[in-house]
Write an enzyme that holds these catalytic residues in place. Structure first.
Site, PDB file in Angstrom:
ATOM      1  N   GLU A 228      26.615  40.408  38.848  1.00  0.00           N
ATOM      2  CA  GLU A 228      27.367  40.681  37.626  1.00  0.00           C
ATOM      3  C   GLU A 228      27.068  39.682  36.517  1.00  0.00           C
ATOM      4  O   GLU A 228      26.778  38.519  36.771  1.00  0.00           O
ATOM      5  CB  GLU A 228      28.857  40.684  37.940  1.00  0.00           C
ATOM      6  CG  GLU A 228      29.357  39.394  38.553  1.00  0.00           C
ATOM      7  CD  GLU A 228      30.560  39.618  39.432  1.00  0.00           C
ATOM      8  OE1 GLU A 228      31.671  39.295  39.008  1.00  0.00           O
ATOM      9  OE2 GLU A 228      30.373  40.113  40.551  1.00  0.00           O
TER      10      GLU A 228
ATOM     11  N   ASP B 107      40.632  40.599  41.193  1.00  0.00           N
ATOM     12  CA  ASP B 107      39.266  40.092  41.268  1.00  0.00           C
ATOM     13  C   ASP B 107      39.301  38.592  40.982  1.00  0.00           C
ATOM     14  O   ASP B 107      40.347  38.018  40.690  1.00  0.00           O
ATOM     15  CB  ASP B 107      38.376  40.839  40.271  1.00  0.00           C
ATOM     16  CG  ASP B 107      36.919  40.877  40.702  1.00  0.00           C
ATOM     17  OD1 ASP B 107      36.513  40.002  41.483  1.00  0.00           O
ATOM     18  OD2 ASP B 107      36.181  41.769  40.251  1.00  0.00           O
TER      19      ASP B 107
END
Length: 810
Positions: free
Chosen positions: A515, A315
């Site tokens: 997020e 990520d």
């Protein structure tokens, strides 16, 4: 010997090593013709490529930069194996770039990666990855499907499979190869800001729908359509436990490992069975061990036990979360089982470190080859060597496929199947011949109904309906449905009207977020407009239908009590007509479509997590079966009352819960979603940038006379304590910088504080609350001279460490 040499040369050609011009595939028609007489397996082709690659070329296959930090010239020089566009990236730095600009850049990147080489190394085309998490939603004009939480409510794998297929087509149209989807997190705490990216809290449902989307994106494994030119690569993410962190982004999922695997790793088994080509490692930890460095799970569980043979991709700088690692140096991740590093900006430093560490033996050559071979095998499965440049592929530049009527019809179907009816006292369906009011700022707001990961990373903000070309707001859908049945619908954001309506539809809910920004301390919905409108209409005797937009179930007991009908619409995306399809009946009031959605998450009766439930997972009403809430107390939610006793976070990567910001200049005042945006005339601008994490800092700039305000809605300030801000002042102020309470009180001159802090990197300024001489205020306002700017990472009210005076510098 001449015959053997000819065969060897032919094999190299078939292995994708041709050095033809950049508009011809590296393994194009000539090599394909040769392959008919000298067939090779994918494994043999990968091995032949590996045998001719230098350490530098191999490392380049494992480094994934962002398009904002590289040029086609960089790609040609380094021969990166993969690239990505982050949530706020776009061609030329413009995330609102029209679709043809994306395809143009895709061609340029592909041509750079396939340019002839003079060093006898193989030509290997790159792959472009994108966060197509609910459609190709970075691209203006694309179909934006409901977020996964809504798709979970449909419980319909066939529908999700069709959505995957449509998404793949729209990704291929713009020249990209690889979708970072689906998210198959099992969410155990709805306070998590990525809850809406999950299909539900049941591992079986999540696995079933995740596998369906993978089949749609990639095609059915083993069939001729698998990864053909109408499909793209899929990614199951984020392995694993990202939804079990107690509601905290990039947190720690703790517990007995076998139990955690049964919950959080379970959806990966059907994903692997469906043939998913890549898995993304989670930012989070399992029992304190960061997943990007967790060999026992990335290699032991995922590879050895679950038999995943594809690529593990990192990520966003996730490797840097491993203790001892940085963005530019982390052999530990590769040794643990990561294959591709997502390193958006610091790619050059990481590339150099990896090359050095292979050559000095820190990284064994065998492990490097293993990772590179996996990347090559994925490219071979995708037929990357056999494809022309993106614009010359089957769907490249076929703009009639982007946001096509057929794809929008699927999205509209998904919207109506995702709606969950939680209350109906007989006002639904709406009689099509009625005259109704549609109220709330969310009613005609496509960015809000789309949510995060829509055009931009966090969504919302300064985006408007115009940025979602071809979309339909909820109001527009209702208006058209009413008109077609002989009735009417009037839009009124503030709920005002001249003629009393037969009924009011109140559309309200959460502002868009992604997020971290979406993490919450509790499940209380604190938005004020919807509640105020419902109270207003109740007092005026106007029946109401509440349409709630949210990325999770929330405590909305007050709104649910006031409304005559309550519908959970989740984040429906670009096709607002789907809401109208179910809410609006025919002229006589008979339904056109019934409610089909069932909760994929339990609905709380209170605002604290893991408390009593109002509805269980699987519940939801219809026109033939009224909703049946569980017998649970609807608490008053004391958490709605804020206290400054332990301080108050105003901004830390995001605005605190219930905190709001605005910017004012001569043209008026504009709200700043998550502390980004500008005043109406642009004299005050706040922009996000990366300091230590993605968009964790803000740059405040004054080009004219104006001010910035931070508010918290209650007219109070603690008698003790101080306002603390962490700033980077890059230049001395040319005029006064002041901070004043809203309403009565003293303005505090911060000029000397900013002057002292200039040129000294990040520093803390702490202003005693007593200096404002205000018994109570609902916010603070900052003013600065034109031409001035500074940077900010945090702002809050904290305990006062000393009896500091009120004369600066602070």
């Amino acid at each position: 010997m001449k015959i053997a040499g000819s065969i060897a040369a032919l094999a190299l050609l078939v292995s994708g090593c041709a050095t033809t011009g950049s508009t011809v595939p590296a393994d194009g028609p000539i090599a394909q013709a040769a392959a008919t007489s000298t067939p090779q397996s994918a494994e043999q082709r990968a091995d032949a490529l590996l045998a001719r690659m230098s350490v530098e070329s191999k490392v380049a296959q494992l480094v994934m930069p962002d398009i904002l930090s590289i040029t086609p010239q960089d790609v040609k020089a380094y021969r990166f194996g993969t690239i990505l566009n982050g949530g706020n990236s776009g061609p030329g730095g413009n995330d609102l770039a029209p679709a043809p600009e994306w395809l143009k850049l895709a061609d340029q990147m592909w041509e750079a990666s396939t340019a002839p080489r003079s060093d006898n190394e193989p030509v290997i085309p790159l792959l472009w990855a994108t966060d197509a998490v609910h459609g190709n939603s970075n691209i203006p004009g694309a179909t934006v499907f409901p977020q996964n939480i809504g798709l979970g409510a449909t419980h319909d794998p066939d529908l999700v499979r069709r959505i995957g297929r449509a998404t793949a087509a729209e990704v291929a149209v713009t020249g990209m190869d690889w979708a970072f989807a689906p998210t198959i997190a099992v969410v155990t705490d709805d306070r998590w800001g990525r809850t809406y990216e999950s299909y539900g809290d049941d591992p079986k449902l999540v696995g079933e729908l995740g596998a369906a989307l993978i089949e749609g994106l990639q095609g059915k494994k083993g069939s001729p359509e698998f990864l053909d030119q109408h499909h793209v690569l899929a990614t199951a993410k984020h392995f694993f436990g990202d939804g079990g962190t107690g509601g905290k982004d990039t947190g720690d999922t703790r517990g007995d490992l076998a139990t955690l695997e049964k919950i959080h790793a379970a959806p990966y088994r059907p994903a692997i069975a469906a043939g998913v080509e890549s898995v993304m490692a989670s930012f989070s930890s399992i029992n304190g061990v960061r997943m990007h460095g967790n060999k026992a799970l990335l290699t032991g569980l995922l590879r050895n036990q679950m038999h995943f043979t594809g690529v593990v991709v990192g990520d966003w700088n996730g490797h840097a979360t491993i203790p001892g690692c940085t963005n530019t140096d982390c052999p530990q991740a590769l040794l643990a089982g990561l294959d591709i590093y997502m390193v958006p900006e610091d790619w050059k430093g990481l590339y150099n470190s990896l090359v050095r560490e292979v050559k000095d033996g820190t990284i064994p050559q065998a492990r490097l080859d293993e990772a590179v071979r996996r990347v090559l095998m994925m490219k071979l499965a995708y037929h990357a060597f056999d494809k022309p440049k993106p614009s010359a592929r089957a769907l490249g530049g076929k703009w009639d496929q982007l946001g096509s009527p057929a794809h929008r019809a699927i999205a509209r179907e998904a919207v109506r199947k995702s709606l969950v009816l939680l209350k109906n006292d007989g006002v639904l369906p709406i009689k099509g011949s009625a005259n109704i009011l549609v109220a709330g700022t969310a009613a005609d707001n496509v960015p809000q109904q789309a949510g995060g990961w829509s055009i931009s990373w966090q969504g919302g903000g300064t985006l408007t309906n115009a940025d979602f070309a071809g979309s339909t707001s909820i109001f527009a859908g209702i208006s058209e449905a009413m008109k077609s049945e002989g009735g009417s619908a009037q839009l009124s954001a503030d709920g005002s009207y001249t003629t009393k309506p037969d009924l009011a539809v109140v559309v309200f809910g959460e502002e868009p977020y992604a997020e971290y920004v979406g993490d919450r301390e509790d499940l209380a919905f604190r938005g004020k407009q919807g509640l105020a409108l419902l109270r207003k209409f109740k007092a005026e005797g106007v029946p109401t239908v509440a349409v709630f937009l949210s990325g999770r179930p929330m405590w909305v007991a007050r709104e649910m009590d006031l409304a005559d009908a309550f519908v959970a619409a989740w984040l429906p995306g670009s096709e607002g007509e789907g809401v109208a399809d179910v809410l609006v009946g025919d002229k006589a009031g008979a339904p056109r479509y019934d409610f089909a959605g069932r909760l994929s998450f339990a609905w709380p009766a209170g605002c604290a997590p893991h408390g009593p439930l109002l509805f269980s997972e699987g519940q939801g009403g219809s026109y033939t079966a009224a909703p049946q809430p569980a017998a649970a107390p609807q608490e008053t939610c004391a958490l709605l009352d804020r206290s400054f006793d332990k301080g108050l976070k105003l901004f830390d990567r995001r605005l605190g819960e219930g905190i709001f910001a605005s910017a004012t200049d001569a043209a008026g005042t504009a709200q700043l979603t998550n502390l980004t945006g500008s005043s109406p005339a642009g004299d005050v601008k706040v922009s996000a940038f990366d300091h230590k994490a993605q968009e964790d800092a803000r740059r405040l700039a004054w080009s004219g006379k104006g001010s910035l305000s931070i508010g918290w809605g209650k007219a109070l300030l603690p008698k003790g304590g101080a306002l603390m801000m962490t700033v980077n002042v890059t230049s001395r102020p040319t005029g006064p910088v002041t901070l004043a309470p809203v309403g009565a009180g003293n303005a505090v001159d911060l000029t000397s504080s900013f002057d002292l802090a200039s040129g000294k990197d990040w520093r803390t300024i702490q202003v005693p609350i007593a200096c404002f001489a205000a018994d109570g205020t609902s916010g603070l306002t900052l003013a600065a001279p034109a031409g001035y700017s500074f940077e900010l990472t945090s702002l809050g009210i904290v305990s006062l460490a000393s009896n500091a005076g009120c004369k600066g510098p602070f």
